[in-house]
Design an enzyme around this catalytic site. Structure first.
Site, PDB file in Angstrom:
ATOM      1  N   ASP A  71       0.791  -1.229   0.000  1.00  0.00           N
ATOM      2  CA  ASP A  71       0.000   0.000   0.000  1.00  0.00           C
ATOM      3  C   ASP A  71       0.819   1.272   0.000  1.00  0.00           C
ATOM      4  O   ASP A  71       0.395   2.279  -0.566  1.00  0.00           O
ATOM      5  CB  ASP A  71      -0.943   0.010   1.212  1.00  0.00           C
ATOM      6  CG  ASP A  71      -2.039  -1.021   1.079  1.00  0.00           C
ATOM      7  OD1 ASP A  71      -3.050  -0.742   0.432  1.00  0.00           O
ATOM      8  OD2 ASP A  71      -1.876  -2.139   1.612  1.00  0.00           O
ATOM      9  N   TYR A 113      -9.784  -0.764   3.748  1.00  0.00           N
ATOM     10  CA  TYR A 113      -9.172  -0.805   5.086  1.00  0.00           C
ATOM     11  C   TYR A 113      -8.826   0.569   5.612  1.00  0.00           C
ATOM     12  O   TYR A 113      -8.448   1.446   4.847  1.00  0.00           O
ATOM     13  CB  TYR A 113      -7.867  -1.618   5.047  1.00  0.00           C
ATOM     14  CG  TYR A 113      -8.015  -2.992   5.642  1.00  0.00           C
ATOM     15  CD1 TYR A 113      -7.949  -3.179   7.014  1.00  0.00           C
ATOM     16  CD2 TYR A 113      -8.241  -4.100   4.844  1.00  0.00           C
ATOM     17  CE1 TYR A 113      -8.099  -4.437   7.568  1.00  0.00           C
ATOM     18  CE2 TYR A 113      -8.383  -5.362   5.386  1.00  0.00           C
ATOM     19  CZ  TYR A 113      -8.312  -5.528   6.750  1.00  0.00           C
ATOM     20  OH  TYR A 113      -8.450  -6.765   7.300  1.00  0.00           O
TER      21      TYR A 113
HETATM   22 CO   LIG Z   1      -7.205  -7.719   7.933  1.00  0.00          CO
END
Ligand SMILES: [Co+2]
Ligand SMILES: [Co+2]
Lengths: 674, 674
Positions: free
Chosen positions: A301, A385
């Site tokens: 990321d 997320y």
């Molecule tokens: Co996770």
């Protein structure tokens, strides 16, 4: 040198970003700006300046620029901002720069209009006129050998919202379009053999209207107020903070988010360096479903999207409680404009409970002292997320990076009776959440009492002598076995739970006056799963930093990111970053300027508790001073209460009572307000 | 059944202790009371009563009594408090009951007057007239084969204070008297071959006068106020607490300190049992110096002294900050009087940061919800050490036991140039702090959706198929391998860092509706050093619970303490407690009422930072619901802020903004008070 000049560690100001962009545009016309960031000062120059700001030259301000020119040509450039002029301009071959939020935003709009995507939606049970209810989370493609690295690609995870306010992760679709960012079109769709039509299950949303419809919110949480009526205990000048003997510079990069530089501790008047630079330098989230095309789910990321670019704008009283100081972040837009993330970093203090306490059982003479911590925090959203990243400083010299995971699981479609084969969990009807790991790489540019440091592995081991022997008659002997990591090759080491392994960054030239051991900071980290993708696997090749718990390299300018400078679509052949730098492994890391790379994180086997949004799961580690101080460095923190034996004997005369007068008995007092 | 009757889980009230003592005294005259505690209700009776308090008989109140009669005769007794009458009275042979604080207090006075102790002090350099400056920390002797178990003994660690207010751990003496508690005299002194005279180094004390003399306290810590003007969010009836869907009973035992019973969670109206009983049931602190007589330093503090008996009286605004509820503890005195520890338990709430958050990157629609935790805490002082034991309850169903270690190192004398041989560290001139471990045994009496539970080991492992195979082409496959622990023998399992091992207590008869996996609570614990004393060593024999990270046994009444009921001076031949109960290991632990015993802790290699008093070092673990709830159980916690896509599109109309209005910008507001 005026006080209004930026600190050499500062991120580029808006004006500096503008200068860099204008300089590039003038020379190269309309290019797309993926990166305009500060080139961090060369360490030798910076160290000289830090030591003698009056005599040494102030390090230049240089912008590090990555652009995409028409035709998909990628350039790495440097702009000397004082002149201003371009000092480097290099065409890259087969490298893809970081994917910006603007690029991500585009994909959904294009996918919705693509006839082949519409066709697949219809096959899934979505009428063509409902394409506005189709959403996609564009992800880096990772690496797909069918397309290689030359074409800029994203994969689009497809979802459906029955209602615009519904959580689309409840309705994953089973196919995966591939998007060409240069052409701005869908160039392929991965369609599975087993088709999984759109789930017809009613949503179970988490937004207020949905909660109200299910019976409403709980009403039994009474407020907790946290206030600092006399102000905070830290001081900030520019981006340099001072708090409880700590001093450091708070930077922020598009890539790593918070970057802490020149961390020092004032030890009874002596300012002692500890770390030259600390950051989360990379991460990887490999998913464990081996079926195609799920192997492509393993975002790095930070290298692929950037923890700075994805930073949340934090909000007082929501993300942050108490007395908060914020710092903004400034970035370019792709077209060469400016973007500010307001409140990208929050800084605050918290009470930390008992700092130390001792009671003498003889007479109940006692000292109890409360602790305080300083928290420098950001939150970033990587599609589904959320990562809450906190750098926690303790008064005793401990630094505690802490990450909380929240947000939403990446989900995939499943049939009502489908077997997940153990690669995932049905967390909601028709929703398969795949196994995955979150592995972070902490970069520690050590400066423990000076630049020349050595790293040792410490293992807690029993005496080698058997029970009954003269040397270990009762069998209780144990000690800490220290093993020097002498070369970069030998530094590749893994956690050993059986020996409670720790790593010690020490300065071999400075000994503690009492223990006579080198002054050190110790890495104490217990959330250290190994990389579960196998040696030779795609993830193993691309995210080589995750192969070991610790790597150590000799310091080199520009070796900041352990999976390489340009991460999207790397094949891993060869592996970029750490393996390149370590090479044959012969480089000495003994008593020299070293960088320690530490991979930690967790393995996540989803469960229904994680859905539709996850309660935050914390994970932490410690960088602790050991043999660094001559004694407990917090003895001068004022105690809440102290009585000595002579004061106890005198009936309490002379005791120190600085108890917090705002505390109350829960049921013993009438309400004071309201 | 009146509401004024004690709850069957309640500790004995002062009146009940009095009744038990009077009943015993009447029958057996003047004995010394080491223990007068509640005999916990038989589980079958208690469970029946909990399920049908109107129909099932209320479990009897019974006192569990341990006394020492003249001549050192030890008796175990039971007193039926309703009658009252003695229902059991058993003379023990070669067993030593717990050592009380009163017994400990005596030793120093006797040691100071003992001629042989005085002689050793003089040899050490202390004039005989300065014996009032000599102090001793009496410890359990552990086990010394020269004396066996028949005589009640303590070992006395000797120290000196140049001034009555000085910390004596700076001045350890090198010899160790052995005290006979029956005769109340010193019966032997262990004197080392290598003598180490009293250190002449000036003290470095931590009391206020000493800190002032060194330059005084830091003055840059601004107050943080934590207040709950509308009161707390928990309710207490008797010793039963309700908070955020949790309900449980808070007991307190002389032995374990805080005991939590009948822990349930209200899951959308269904009260679901989770744990029948939770406690820290034992601990051991083995020291790693194999030289005689240091092998005797391995206190099993709970079995040998009691975490309840050693509990601190907590103080508002010092140990505890905010809105606090306290519970007292009541114990007998040895002579048969009463002793109350005021404020032995504190209960309070804390803000817990972000509970969950998600931002949609498309439009910045967001939900951010703050969490809260409930903390039930005690502190106990074991001679030099302080243990802060907190039971932290989270809204999401997680229970997090947390222990902080503070207080002072156990120290031993060393010569200026003495080699510690790696068994300890010089933390101050002349002060050798030996390596040691702190190992705690968490007892989990499981009741996960009912009494019949099974424990599985979960290991995160890669797919067995190689990279390039059809089953794992890209090499990324991984899954959670579950292994059932079917028998008590097979339950002896160790942490495996390489697989991030967890243990899952599940109810095999109840499946999660979505994942179709058994409802479970998972033990996630990473601070799990193995026992470093070797197999066959004295500690290994005496503290058998510490041999493995987990043991599981079928439930049996009175199997509460894993090193046995009477711990002082056990030889470990045979090992008491767990090994006795597990026996041949054949007992089934599958789908039955089971108890899980978990050993965790840390290995402590001292450093000068730990001296003269240690900054608190925390250690924690989680009991997490997994597949227990059908979804995230905290969705109904009111958000601080929520905006949906439709609200964002409507320019913010309808958003939920319940941000905390007491929060402030650190430098953006004028001071509001003062
Ligand atoms: Co996770
Ligand atoms: Co310790």
């Amino acid at each position: 040198m005026g006080a209004d000049l930026p600190h050499p560690f500062d991120p580029l100001s808006l004006a500096e970003i503008e200068t860099a962009i204008a300089t590039v545009k003038k020379a190269h016309g309309d290019v797309l700006f993926n990166v305009v960031t500060v080139q961090e000062p060369r360490k030798a120059e910076m160290t000289a300046w830090l030591e003698g700001p009056e005599t040494a030259p102030r390090p230049k301000r240089v912008a590090d620029v990555v652009v995409i020119a028409p035709g998909g040509k990628v350039y790495d450039g440097l702009v000397d901002l004082a002149e201003p002029k371009i000092t480097k301009w290099e065409l890259l071959d087969g490298e893809q720069p970081i994917i910006t939020m603007e690029e991500l935003q585009l994909v959904e709009h294009i996918a919705r209009k693509d006839p082949k995507v519409i066709e697949q939606c219809v096959i899934s049970g979505i009428p063509a006129e409902d394409m506005h209810k189709v959403y996609c989370d564009p992800w880096t493609i990772g690496y797909d050998e069918r397309f290689g690295s030359g074409v800029r690609l994203q994969q689009a995870f497809m979802y459906y919202r029955p209602d615009v306010d519904s959580c689309q992760y409840q309705y994953p679709l089973d196919f995966c379009p591939i998007y060409d960012a240069d052409k701005q079109e869908i160039i392929a769709i991965d369609v599975p053999t087993l088709r999984r039509p759109l789930s017809k299950v009613a949503p179970a949303d988490y937004h207020p209207a949905a909660v109200e419809a299910r019976g409403g919110y709980r009403s039994d949480i009474k407020p907790i107020n946290i206030t600092q009526p006399e102000g905070v205990s830290f001081e900030i000048k520019g981006r340099e903070i001072e708090w409880q003997n700590w001093k450091f510079h708070i930077g922020f990069s598009y890539r790593e988010g918070i970057v802490l530089n020149n961390i020092t501790f004032n030890d009874k008047g002596t300012v002692r360096p500890i770390f030259y630079r600390l950051s989360l330098a990379e991460m990887v989230v490999p998913y464990g479903n081996p079926e195609r095309p799920h192997q492509r789910k393993h975002a790095l990321d930070q290298g692929e999207y950037g923890a700075g670019y994805m930073a949340n704008s934090l909000s007082l009283g929501c993300d942050c409680k108490g007395s908060i100081h914020y710092l903004d972040a400034h970035f370019p837009t792709r077209a060469g404009g400016l973007r500010t993330i307001k409140n990208a970093i929050c800084i605050h203090e918290e009470d930390a409970g008992i700092l130390f306490k001792h009671v003498d059982f003889r007479d109940d003479s006692v000292i109890v002292t409360r602790g305080r911590k300083l928290i420098v925090q950001q939150v970033f959203t990587a599609a589904n997320y959320e990562y809450v990243v906190a750098w926690v400083f303790h008064q005793d010299g401990t630094i505690q990076p802490e990450i909380k995971l929240t947000g939403i699981l990446n989900t995939y479609a499943m049939l009502p009776d489908e077997d997940t084969h153990g690669w995932g969990t049905q967390v909601f009807p028709g929703v398969n959440a795949h196994n995955h790991q979150h592995l972070f790489c902490l970069r520690v540019d050590a400066n423990v009492d000076g630049p020349n440091n050595t790293v040792f592995v410490n293992d807690a081991v029993p005496s080698p002598h058997p029970v009954g022997s003269a040397e270990n008659f009762y069998g209780n002997g144990f000690f800490s076995r220290r093993t020097k990591l002498a070369t970069a090759g030998a530094s590749r080491t893994d956690y050993d739970g059986a020996t409670s392994r720790t790593w010690e960054i020490c300065n071999p030239s400075k000994l503690n006056p009492y223990s006579r051991k080198p002054v050190s900071y110790k890495l104490v980290s217990r959330e250290v799963p190994g990389l579960l993708p196998k040696p030779g696997s795609l993830v193993w090749k691309r995210a080589a930093f995750a192969r070991h718990t610790v790597h150590v390299t000799p310091y080199a300018d520009d070796q900041l990111w352990p999976a390489g400078r340009h991460v999207p679509q790397t094949s891993g052949e060869p592996s970029r970053g750490l393996p390149e730098w370590i090479g044959d492994g012969a480089a000495s890391i003994d008593d020299t300027d070293v960088v320690l790379w530490h991979t930690f994180g967790l393995t996540h086997f989803p469960a229904p508790e994680d859905f539709p949004v996850m309660p935050a799961e914390p994970m932490t580690l410690l960088l602790r001073p050991r043999n660094f101080f001559a004694s407990n460095p917090v003895l001068d923190v004022p105690p809440s209460y102290s009585s000595t034996p002579s004061q106890v004997a005198a009936g309490g005369k002379g005791v120190t009572d600085a108890a917090d007068r705002m505390s109350r008995l829960a049921f013993g007092q009438a309400n004071r307000e309201g």
